[in-house]
Design an enzyme around this catalytic site. Structure first.
Site, PDB file in Angstrom:
ATOM      1  N   ASP A  58       0.888  -1.156   0.000  1.00  0.00           N
ATOM      2  CA  ASP A  58       0.000   0.000   0.000  1.00  0.00           C
ATOM      3  C   ASP A  58       0.935   1.217   0.000  1.00  0.00           C
ATOM      4  O   ASP A  58       2.120   1.103   0.343  1.00  0.00           O
ATOM      5  CB  ASP A  58      -0.868  -0.054   1.267  1.00  0.00           C
ATOM      6  CG  ASP A  58      -1.666   1.209   1.466  1.00  0.00           C
ATOM      7  OD1 ASP A  58      -2.299   1.666   0.495  1.00  0.00           O
ATOM      8  OD2 ASP A  58      -1.645   1.766   2.594  1.00  0.00           O
ATOM      9  N   ASP A 115      -0.044   5.098   0.874  1.00  0.00           N
ATOM     10  CA  ASP A 115      -0.262   6.077   1.951  1.00  0.00           C
ATOM     11  C   ASP A 115      -0.161   5.402   3.315  1.00  0.00           C
ATOM     12  O   ASP A 115      -0.952   4.508   3.632  1.00  0.00           O
ATOM     13  CB  ASP A 115      -1.661   6.702   1.820  1.00  0.00           C
ATOM     14  CG  ASP A 115      -1.835   7.500   0.541  1.00  0.00           C
ATOM     15  OD1 ASP A 115      -0.936   8.270   0.196  1.00  0.00           O
ATOM     16  OD2 ASP A 115      -2.883   7.355  -0.116  1.00  0.00           O
TER      17      ASP A 115
HETATM   18  C1  BG6 Z   1      -5.881   5.804   0.118  1.00  0.00           C
HETATM   19  C2  BG6 Z   1      -5.982   6.579   1.413  1.00  0.00           C
HETATM   20  O1  BG6 Z   1      -4.555   5.394  -0.101  1.00  0.00           O
HETATM   21  O2  BG6 Z   1      -6.306   6.608  -0.985  1.00  0.00           O
HETATM   22  C3  BG6 Z   1      -7.411   7.074   1.589  1.00  0.00           C
HETATM   23  O3  BG6 Z   1      -5.615   5.741   2.494  1.00  0.00           O
HETATM   24  C4  BG6 Z   1      -7.829   7.899   0.371  1.00  0.00           C
HETATM   25  O4  BG6 Z   1      -7.511   7.826   2.777  1.00  0.00           O
HETATM   26  C5  BG6 Z   1      -7.668   7.070  -0.894  1.00  0.00           C
HETATM   27  O5  BG6 Z   1      -9.197   8.314   0.502  1.00  0.00           O
HETATM   28  C6  BG6 Z   1      -8.023   7.818  -2.165  1.00  0.00           C
HETATM   29  O6  BG6 Z   1      -7.035   8.779  -2.429  1.00  0.00           O
HETATM   30  P1  BG6 Z   1      -7.118   9.958  -3.506  1.00  0.00           P
HETATM   31  O7  BG6 Z   1      -5.706  10.523  -3.489  1.00  0.00           O
HETATM   32  O8  BG6 Z   1      -7.454   9.323  -4.828  1.00  0.00           O
HETATM   33  O9  BG6 Z   1      -8.139  10.891  -3.041  1.00  0.00           O
HETATM   34 MG    MG Z   2      -2.639   3.105   3.740  1.00  0.00          MG
END
Ligand code: BG6
Ligand code: MG
Length: 217
Positions: free
Chosen positions: A8, A10
């Site tokens: 993963d 984030d």
């Molecule tokens: C995930 C995060 O990696 O990505 C979530 O943990 C987030 O919190 C999701 O909502 C979507 O991300 P983005 O950047 O497309 O808004």
């Molecule tokens: Mg994560």
């Protein structure tokens, strides 16, 4: 036998989870929601942008149309992207880049499996892109974690079977997605948050992670 690791992004490879939180907090304040906390943000980990918005709106007593909600999600993304302009390799979490490099030295294939549509920008700005074999992200999925789609696409890109992949995750939705994909998982963070994972560690810098045991080398 494990031949590939799907990380993963984030909260696992980079410290962008805090930036997501701050962008949602800014939006929440504009909507008059003053009690949106980091605890609420835990439930936003791993889920889509719209599902994350829902966590914020649970704290509001206003009703919004779908069009308004789409506008809020867009606004949050603008704030988030604004914060990503300052992103450098400093945002890489401790021992994350080193772990990826060591796995590749062991001939383990490495992918990113993230539902974020911003994953490519983050990989570019932090300089992680060249370290990764394949990227499966929010730009090419139709269903978010806990659905296994993002990990199944990653396995396909790595040309591996799902049972040959290990998922590294910090979110409950991600661990559920790994289970649904029939992949083993290593959960990062407090063990009680993800009891379903096969392995646990505080972070990628945790010396208790025994990769050789995981790979059955
Ligand atoms: C995930 C995060 O990696 O990505 C979530 O943990 C987030 O919190 C999701 O909502 C979507 O991300 P983005 O950047 O497309 O808004
Ligand atoms: Mg994560």
């Amino acid at each position: 036998m494990i031949k590939g690791v799907i990380f993963d992004l984030d909260g696992v490879l980079v410290a962008t989870d805090k930036l997501h939180y701050l962008a949602w907090k800014r939006l929440a304040q504009e909507l008059g929601i003053t009690n949106f906390t980091e605890q609420d943000n835990v439930r936003q980990r791993g889920v889509s942008r719209m599902a994350s918005l829902q966590v914020v709106l649970e704290k509001s007593n206003q009703q919004y149309t779908e069009q308004e909600k789409a506008g809020f999600a867009e606004k949050k993304n603008e704030y988030y992207i604004e914060s990503l302009t300052h992103l450098t390799k400093e945002a890489i979490l401790p021992n994350a880049a080193e772990t990826v490099a060591q796995l590749r030295e062991k001939k383990i294939r490495v992918a990113v499996g993230s539902v974020s549509k911003n994953a490519p920008i983050i990989l570019q700005r932090t300089g992680l892109y060249p370290l990764i074999d394949e990227v499966s992200c929010g730009l090419n999925i139709t269903r978010s974690k806990p659905d296994p789609q993002v990990f199944l696409i990653a396995a396909e890109k790595l040309a591996l079977k799902p049972e040959e992949c290990l998922v590294v995750e910090d979110s409950a939705a991600g661990i559920q997605a790994a289970k649904a994909a029939k992949m083993k998982s290593l959960a990062l963070g407090p063990e009680k948050e993800n009891p379903l994972a096969d392995y646990h560690a505080a972070s990628l810098a945790d010396p208790s992670i025994n990769w050789d045991m995981i790979f059955e080398l």
